[in-house]
Write an enzyme that holds these catalytic residues in place. Structure first.
Site, mmCIF file in Angstrom:
data_model
loop_
_atom_site.group_PDB
_atom_site.id
_atom_site.type_symbol
_atom_site.label_atom_id
_atom_site.label_comp_id
_atom_site.label_asym_id
_atom_site.label_seq_id
_atom_site.Cartn_x
_atom_site.Cartn_y
_atom_site.Cartn_z
ATOM 1 N N ASP A 7 5.290 26.711 70.223
ATOM 2 C CA ASP A 7 5.849 25.368 70.098
ATOM 3 C C ASP A 7 7.142 25.529 69.290
ATOM 4 O O ASP A 7 7.111 25.581 68.065
ATOM 5 C CB ASP A 7 4.866 24.440 69.381
ATOM 6 C CG ASP A 7 5.448 23.064 69.134
ATOM 7 O OD1 ASP A 7 6.291 22.612 69.935
ATOM 8 O OD2 ASP A 7 5.058 22.432 68.125
ATOM 9 N N GLU A 69 6.622 25.683 75.091
ATOM 10 C CA GLU A 69 6.823 24.265 75.373
ATOM 11 C C GLU A 69 8.272 24.013 75.759
ATOM 12 O O GLU A 69 9.195 24.528 75.143
ATOM 13 C CB GLU A 69 6.456 23.413 74.161
ATOM 14 C CG GLU A 69 6.507 21.926 74.452
ATOM 15 C CD GLU A 69 5.988 21.084 73.308
ATOM 16 O OE1 GLU A 69 6.722 20.165 72.895
ATOM 17 O OE2 GLU A 69 4.859 21.339 72.850
ATOM 18 N N ASP A 141 1.857 21.859 64.290
ATOM 19 C CA ASP A 141 2.677 22.800 65.060
ATOM 20 C C ASP A 141 1.811 23.901 65.674
ATOM 21 O O ASP A 141 2.000 24.279 66.833
ATOM 22 C CB ASP A 141 3.770 23.412 64.179
ATOM 23 C CG ASP A 141 4.780 22.377 63.715
ATOM 24 O OD1 ASP A 141 5.357 21.688 64.578
ATOM 25 O OD2 ASP A 141 4.986 22.258 62.499
#
Length: 182
Positions: A7, A69, A141
């Site tokens: 991420d 992502e 996160d």
């Protein structure tokens, strides 16, 4: 198969590592890479920290695949540009270590993990905890990164099966076309 989920973020990049054995998922590791200790104006050094951090994670956990992502466009174009550069550092670190990289949007991850694309961060954290049988909630996160890895575990294997079926269909349909006479 071991999957590394990322991420990306310029201040905090989350990572999550899961093992996929058949349909069973097993938690391996998760955490964050932080650049908060560096001067915000020192972009090259912050990108280097992300690049090196991803490299260390790959070396330590030896994943077979990775998933990152896809960023969304912020209202502030400068923020989007900076986030894109952080994402680029992460992608470069992965491909420089010869890892295959899949990409998923936050919406795809939320659908795969929580069942709907409007899931709040707390819902994603709770579902990741449940899916991986964790003793507590991962940080947001790390949870997003684990969610990306879980998404790849579910979607990636389906896409591979679809690819195999498409290859079969192409060769089979080509066989019938060759034998046709007009």
């Amino acid at each position: 198969m071991r999957i590394l989920g990322i991420d990306p973020g310029l201040q905090t990049t989350g990572f999550g590592v899961v093992d996929l054995d058949g349909h069973a998922l097993r938690y391996v590791a998760s955490g964050t890479i932080s650049t908060k200790h560096l001067d915000r104006g020192n972009l090259p050094e912050r990108l280097k920290v992300l690049f090196d951090g991803i490299g260390e994670i790959v070396a330590r956990y030896q994943p077979d695949a990775s998933a990152v992502e896809i960023i969304f466009v912020n209202v502030n174009p400068q923020s989007t540009l900076l986030l894109g550069q952080a994402r680029g550092a992460c992608l470069t670190a992965l491909v420089s270590r010869s890892l295959p990289v899949a990409e998923y949007t936050a919406l795809q991850m939320k659908r795969a993990v929580a069942g709907h694309g409007q899931a709040a961060k707390a819902q994603v954290q709770e579902m990741v905890k449940r899916l991986l049988d964790l003793p507590g909630l991962p940080g947001s996160d790390a949870a997003d990164a684990l969610g990306i890895a879980i998404t790849h575990a579910h979607v990636g294997s389906s896409m591979a099966r679809l690819g195999e079926a498409a290859d079969l269909s192409r060769s089979t349909s080509g066989m019938y076309r060759k034998g046709r006479t007009r």
